[in-house]
Design a protein around this motif. Sequence first.
Motif, short mmCIF file in Angstrom:
data_model
loop_
_atom_site.label_atom_id
_atom_site.label_comp_id
_atom_site.label_asym_id
_atom_site.label_seq_id
_atom_site.Cartn_x
_atom_site.Cartn_y
_atom_site.Cartn_z
N MET A 124 0.68 -1.16 0.08
CA MET A 124 0.06 0.11 -0.09
C MET A 124 0.80 1.10 0.01
O MET A 124 0.59 2.25 -0.64
CB MET A 124 -0.75 -0.05 1.16
CG MET A 124 -2.11 1.02 1.16
SD MET A 124 -3.25 0.95 -0.28
CE MET A 124 -4.43 -0.10 0.53
N LEU A 125 2.04 1.24 0.63
CA LEU A 125 2.78 2.32 0.62
C LEU A 125 3.38 2.38 -0.59
O LEU A 125 3.87 3.80 -0.93
CB LEU A 125 3.87 2.22 1.75
CG LEU A 125 4.82 3.38 2.18
CD1 LEU A 125 4.01 4.47 2.75
CD2 LEU A 125 5.83 2.98 3.08
N TYR A 126 3.80 1.61 -1.45
CA TYR A 126 4.08 1.62 -2.74
C TYR A 126 3.11 2.40 -3.56
O TYR A 126 3.64 3.26 -4.36
CB TYR A 126 4.33 0.33 -3.36
CG TYR A 126 4.61 0.18 -5.01
CD1 TYR A 126 5.90 0.51 -5.30
CD2 TYR A 126 3.70 0.06 -5.83
CE1 TYR A 126 6.22 0.46 -6.68
CE2 TYR A 126 3.94 0.00 -7.15
CZ TYR A 126 5.14 0.11 -7.62
OH TYR A 126 5.48 0.25 -8.76
N TYR A 127 2.11 2.24 -3.44
CA TYR A 127 0.91 3.01 -4.47
C TYR A 127 0.91 4.35 -3.82
O TYR A 127 0.80 5.20 -4.34
CB TYR A 127 -0.49 2.50 -4.30
CG TYR A 127 -0.57 1.06 -4.72
CD1 TYR A 127 -0.42 0.94 -6.30
CD2 TYR A 127 -0.86 -0.19 -4.09
CE1 TYR A 127 -0.52 -0.32 -6.94
CE2 TYR A 127 -0.91 -1.45 -4.78
CZ TYR A 127 -0.78 -1.41 -6.33
OH TYR A 127 -0.90 -2.46 -6.89
N ALA A 128 1.24 4.86 -2.53
CA ALA A 128 1.34 5.98 -2.07
C ALA A 128 2.56 6.54 -2.76
O ALA A 128 2.23 8.08 -3.05
CB ALA A 128 1.39 6.36 -0.47
N ALA A 129 3.57 5.93 -2.64
CA ALA A 129 4.48 6.78 -3.50
C ALA A 129 4.50 7.03 -4.94
O ALA A 129 4.77 7.83 -5.62
CB ALA A 129 5.72 5.86 -3.21
N VAL A 130 3.84 5.89 -5.58
CA VAL A 130 3.53 6.37 -6.95
C VAL A 130 2.48 7.49 -7.19
O VAL A 130 2.71 8.13 -8.22
CB VAL A 130 2.70 4.94 -7.63
CG1 VAL A 130 2.10 5.10 -8.90
CG2 VAL A 130 3.80 3.62 -7.68
N PHE A 131 1.59 7.54 -6.23
CA PHE A 131 0.64 8.75 -6.54
C PHE A 131 1.35 10.08 -6.36
O PHE A 131 1.13 10.95 -7.22
CB PHE A 131 -0.46 8.68 -5.29
CG PHE A 131 -1.51 7.72 -5.71
CD1 PHE A 131 -2.37 7.78 -6.83
CD2 PHE A 131 -1.97 6.89 -4.67
CE1 PHE A 131 -3.24 7.01 -7.35
CE2 PHE A 131 -3.13 6.11 -5.20
CZ PHE A 131 -3.74 6.04 -6.40
N LEU A 132 2.10 10.01 -5.41
CA LEU A 132 2.99 10.89 -5.25
C LEU A 132 3.96 11.36 -6.39
O LEU A 132 4.05 12.58 -7.03
CB LEU A 132 4.00 11.00 -3.94
CG LEU A 132 5.17 12.22 -3.62
CD1 LEU A 132 4.38 13.41 -3.43
CD2 LEU A 132 6.12 11.90 -2.66
N VAL A 133 4.59 10.50 -7.07
CA VAL A 133 5.30 10.76 -8.44
C VAL A 133 4.62 11.27 -9.62
O VAL A 133 4.98 12.21 -10.09
CB VAL A 133 6.17 9.73 -8.77
CG1 VAL A 133 6.81 9.40 -10.07
CG2 VAL A 133 7.20 9.19 -7.61
#
Length: 53
Positions: free
Chosen positions: A1-10
């Motif tokens: 889930m944290l991976y998706y948060a980082a993807v949204f940020l990028v």
Amino acid sequence: MLYYAAVFLVIALIAAVFGFGGIAAGAAGIAKILFIIFIVGFVVSLVMGLMRR
């Protein structure tokens, strides 16, 4: 889930660079909307990821 948060940020940062930097002045309105949507998605994903721990 944290991976998706980082993807949204990028994705939000890329949308901001293209929308607010004058590179794609015609698409600035769409980029602003996408920027807000992805920032909200990033925050929701980040909170959900932290709540699962």
